[in-house]
Each structure stands twice: as C-alpha cells, then as structure tokens.
Write a protein that holds these residues in place. Structure first.
Motif, PDB file in Angstrom:
ATOM      1  N   LEU A  43      10.368  59.424  30.905  1.00  0.00           N
ATOM      2  CA  LEU A  43       9.267  60.315  31.307  1.00  0.00           C
ATOM      3  C   LEU A  43       7.915  59.634  31.149  1.00  0.00           C
ATOM      4  CD1 LEU A  43      10.578  63.389  29.272  1.00  0.00           C
ATOM      5  CD2 LEU A  43      10.827  63.013  31.738  1.00  0.00           C
ATOM      6  N   PRO A  44       6.941  60.031  31.976  1.00  0.00           N
ATOM      7  CA  PRO A  44       5.596  59.435  31.838  1.00  0.00           C
ATOM      8  C   PRO A  44       5.022  59.735  30.452  1.00  0.00           C
ATOM      9  CG  PRO A  44       5.574  61.328  33.337  1.00  0.00           C
ATOM     10  CD  PRO A  44       7.004  61.046  33.023  1.00  0.00           C
ATOM     11  N   LEU A  45       4.337  58.748  29.904  1.00  0.00           N
ATOM     12  CA  LEU A  45       3.782  58.912  28.553  1.00  0.00           C
ATOM     13  C   LEU A  45       2.472  59.676  28.571  1.00  0.00           C
ATOM     14  CD1 LEU A  45       4.145  55.498  26.750  1.00  0.00           C
ATOM     15  CD2 LEU A  45       5.520  57.574  26.532  1.00  0.00           C
ATOM     16  N   ALA A  46       2.270  60.484  27.560  1.00  0.00           N
ATOM     17  CA  ALA A  46       0.970  61.136  27.388  1.00  0.00           C
ATOM     18  C   ALA A  46       0.059  60.132  26.684  1.00  0.00           C
ATOM     19  CB  ALA A  46       1.144  62.392  26.551  1.00  0.00           C
ATOM     20  N   LEU A  47      -1.110  59.879  27.272  1.00  0.00           N
ATOM     21  CA  LEU A  47      -2.037  58.902  26.699  1.00  0.00           C
ATOM     22  C   LEU A  47      -3.274  59.610  26.160  1.00  0.00           C
ATOM     23  CD1 LEU A  47      -1.866  56.220  29.549  1.00  0.00           C
ATOM     24  CD2 LEU A  47      -0.498  56.328  27.462  1.00  0.00           C
ATOM     25  N   ASP A  48      -3.919  58.997  25.197  1.00  0.00           N
ATOM     26  CA  ASP A  48      -5.172  59.582  24.694  1.00  0.00           C
ATOM     27  C   ASP A  48      -6.339  59.092  25.557  1.00  0.00           C
ATOM     28  OD1 ASP A  48      -5.850  57.045  23.878  1.00  0.00           O
ATOM     29  OD2 ASP A  48      -5.487  57.406  21.745  1.00  0.00           O
ATOM     30  N   ALA A  49      -7.561  59.481  25.179  1.00  0.00           N
ATOM     31  CA  ALA A  49      -8.730  59.165  26.001  1.00  0.00           C
ATOM     32  C   ALA A  49      -8.937  57.654  26.144  1.00  0.00           C
ATOM     33  CB  ALA A  49      -9.975  59.812  25.389  1.00  0.00           C
ATOM     34  N   ASN A  50      -8.398  56.854  25.196  1.00  0.00           N
ATOM     35  CA  ASN A  50      -8.555  55.392  25.284  1.00  0.00           C
ATOM     36  C   ASN A  50      -7.402  54.728  26.027  1.00  0.00           C
ATOM     37  OD1 ASN A  50     -10.800  55.626  23.619  1.00  0.00           O
ATOM     38  ND2 ASN A  50      -9.484  55.592  21.783  1.00  0.00           N
ATOM     39  N   GLY A  51      -6.524  55.558  26.611  1.00  0.00           N
ATOM     40  CA  GLY A  51      -5.392  54.996  27.346  1.00  0.00           C
ATOM     41  C   GLY A  51      -4.286  54.524  26.416  1.00  0.00           C
ATOM     42  N   GLU A  52      -4.344  54.902  25.135  1.00  0.00           N
ATOM     43  CA  GLU A  52      -3.299  54.514  24.181  1.00  0.00           C
ATOM     44  C   GLU A  52      -2.244  55.614  24.128  1.00  0.00           C
ATOM     45  OE1 GLU A  52      -3.247  51.992  21.725  1.00  0.00           O
ATOM     46  OE2 GLU A  52      -5.312  51.245  21.671  1.00  0.00           O
ATOM     47  N   LYS A  53      -0.999  55.208  23.875  1.00  0.00           N
ATOM     48  CA  LYS A  53       0.075  56.189  23.722  1.00  0.00           C
ATOM     49  C   LYS A  53      -0.247  57.110  22.556  1.00  0.00           C
ATOM     50  CE  LYS A  53       4.451  56.414  21.662  1.00  0.00           C
ATOM     51  NZ  LYS A  53       5.358  55.827  20.730  1.00  0.00           N
ATOM     52  N   LEU A  54      -0.023  58.428  22.755  1.00  0.00           N
ATOM     53  CA  LEU A  54      -0.227  59.345  21.641  1.00  0.00           C
ATOM     54  C   LEU A  54       0.870  59.103  20.618  1.00  0.00           C
ATOM     55  CD1 LEU A  54      -0.970  62.775  23.358  1.00  0.00           C
ATOM     56  CD2 LEU A  54      -2.561  61.262  22.201  1.00  0.00           C
TER      57      LEU A  54
END
Ligand code: GLU
Length: 320
Positions: free
Chosen positions: A247-258
């Motif tokens: 599944l697509p990863l949820a990223l934070d505002a900096n584009g890092e994996k949560l």
C-alpha cells in the motif's frame, strides 16, 4: 504457547493479517496498513488475523500491544481468532532455523556493522544512507555444510543464510505489478539470528505467515524491499507463497515515512467523530472515493469503505 491448528490451505479461503510491531500506538501510517488489510480481507469474505510482532524485544514498548488492540477496536477493525504474539513462538522459529541448517545453508558471522562497512569501503563499495550494506561474505566458509547442534547453539554470533549465485526473485504485487530483486546484488547473505540470540523479522514472519495459513499479505510499501527475502525463505522451507499487495505510504510534511522515529502521533480515538475522521483520512490515502463524510456510524462507514475497496481493486484481484 500459541494455539495454532494445522495450517489451513488457500483452498480454505482468504486469510489476511495485520502484523504491527508494538513499538508505540497506531499512528496515521499504521492505520492505513490496518485498514487496507482489513478491507481487502472483508471485501473478499476472508478472515483477518492480528499478529503482534514483538520479536525484537529491545524495541518493544510495554503496553503498546494492548493500546494497539484498543485502538483497532475503537476503529471497528475486529480480528478473527486470538491475537498471536511472536515472543511466544520461539520454538517454531528454532525448528525452521534447524531445518535450514540441515540444507547446509547457514553460517555464523562475527562481523560488526563497522567491520562490514570497512570491508566494503576497502573494496570501493559505498552504500548510500538508508540502504542496506550487501554483506561481503567475510565469514562465509568456502564449503557450506550443516553445522553441528552444539555449534548451532552459538548465540554470541549472528547466523546468516548463504545465497546461491544468481538469486533473482520475481513476484507480482497486486497493486504495483511485477517486482524483482537480485538478492545477491542488492541484499547479500542476510541474518536469520542475531548475535543477541534473537531470530530476525525475516525468519519469524515467514514461519508465522505459513503456519497461520496466510494467503494474502497487504501491508505498507516500506516492506516491499523485504518481500524477495521472504519468498526466498518460503521456497527454502517448502512453504507456499501468499499473494502480496503493498500500500502507498503515508508521509509527513517533510516527505518522510510516518513512524515512531519521525515522532508520528497516535491516532485520536477519543470519540466516534474523531475515529471517523482518522478512518476517512486513511481511506482517502488508499484511494477510496465517494465515501460518506458525515452522518454515519463507524460500522456503516466501514461497510461503505468495503464496497469502495472492491471497486478500486476490481482489476487487481488474484487470478484463480
Ligand atoms: N511488523 C512489521 C511492521 O510493523 C510488519 C510486518 C509485515 O506486515 O510483514 O512494520
């Protein structure tokens, strides 16, 4: 002791799972994996199991397992059967480890990360940050053979699996299409038991998926890179290979994996409204469309989401 029956075969129907490591509460990223795997199981009339992956005990947070279970309940994501715990299944991992040893493919290794990095640097190989170092086979004997039981009990060293030359693994991911990895070039002989005596995720997950009769693995794309290793181990141990959907990863505002490392915060399950808001966010991330955005109960929302999941995955279900 876990109470697992004989593993069901895929003919018994769909069996999926959610397998969180109890390193903290569920956050928006892990909820996407929980919801995606739950929807896929329910949309296929299948079962959905919960496995607490607490194999890496130093990383586990006491109480996080119960917190995750309470959060899943609050979200209406109920699981079938009793939740299983990897920490209670050591003898199964040990049995698989011994079986691999009889194939003559295990060897002990006393290299530290620094030693591996130095050996690679001396050979002009520079591994980019966030990428795994391909083990340069420093400790691999020139002739591989089964180790004695006594030697296999050596827990101060890591134990690696010796890969054959040309170890190309291919599989079809139901969301991403054909995927391939050359294990020798991209991973190298990998560790199955660490030098602190703990079995690694790669071995434990393969044993558990097989013994629980898991037919479908739906999980985050951060684990895509582990799949070839797991298929390789399934082949060595004579286990079937389940189908995979990453599944697509949820990223934070900096584009890092949560993740816990990036201080992702716990999902909010204070009220049904806050749960619905979390589910809606996860559902959007999974590409679900036309979901009710108000005036529903959690159960109604999940029902609508199951239908929407069926629609978005209609062309990507495994062929019989
Ligand atoms: N325990 C792993 C994690 O939390 C997931 C393992 C899996 O789904 O195969 O990242």
């Amino acid at each position: 002791m876990s109470k697992l029956k004989n593993p069901p075969s895929p003919a018994d129907g769909y069996r999926g799972r959610f397998a969180p490591s109890p390193t903290g509460p569920l956050h928006a990223g892990s909820l996407v994996a929980a919801l995606g795997s739950w929807l896929d199981a329910r949309a296929n009339g299948g079962q959905w199991l919960l496995r607490i992956e607490d194999i890496d005990t130093p990383r586990c947070v006491p109480g996080a397992d119960l917190q995750i279970q309470a959060q899943l309940h609050a979200c209406g994501l109920f699981w079938d059967e009793e939740a299983s715990y990897q920490s209670r299944r050591q003898e199964h991992y040990q049995a698989a480890f011994r079986r691999l040893n009889t194939l003559g493919c295990l060897y002990s290794c006393s290299c530290s990360r620094q030693m591996i990095a130095n050996t690679l640097a001396a050979a002009g190989v520079h591994t980019p940050r966030n990428q795994e170092m391909v083990y340069p086979r420093t400790c691999r004997p020139s002739q591989m053979k089964p180790n004695s039981d006594e030697f296999l009990g050596e827990t101060k060293k890591a134990w690696r699996i010796a890969l054959p030359e040309n170890c190309q693994i291919q599989f079809e991911d139901l969301s991403l299409g054909i995927q391939g990895q050359d294990l020798c070039q991209e991973v190298g002989d990998f560790v199955l038991r660490r030098n602190d005596g703990l079995f690694t995720y790669q071995l434990a997950v393969v044993v558990d998926d097989a013994q629980q009769g898991i037919t479908h693995i739906v999980r985050g794309q951060d684990l895509l890179n582990n799949t070839a290793r797991q298929i390789y181990l399934q082949n060595q141990l004579g286990y079937p290979t389940p189908s995979y959907r990453h599944l697509p990863l949820a990223l934070d505002a900096n584009g890092e994996k949560l993740s816990k490392q990036t201080l992702a915060s716990s999902i909010n399950t204070e009220s049904d409204q806050s749960v619905l808001a979390e589910l809606r966010k996860a559902g959007e991330h999974l590409g679900l469309r036309d979901l009710p955005d108000g005036g529903t109960t959690i159960a109604e929302w999940l029902l609508a989401a199951t239908k929407a999941w069926r629609d978005v995955t209609a062309n990507t279900q495994p062929k019989d």
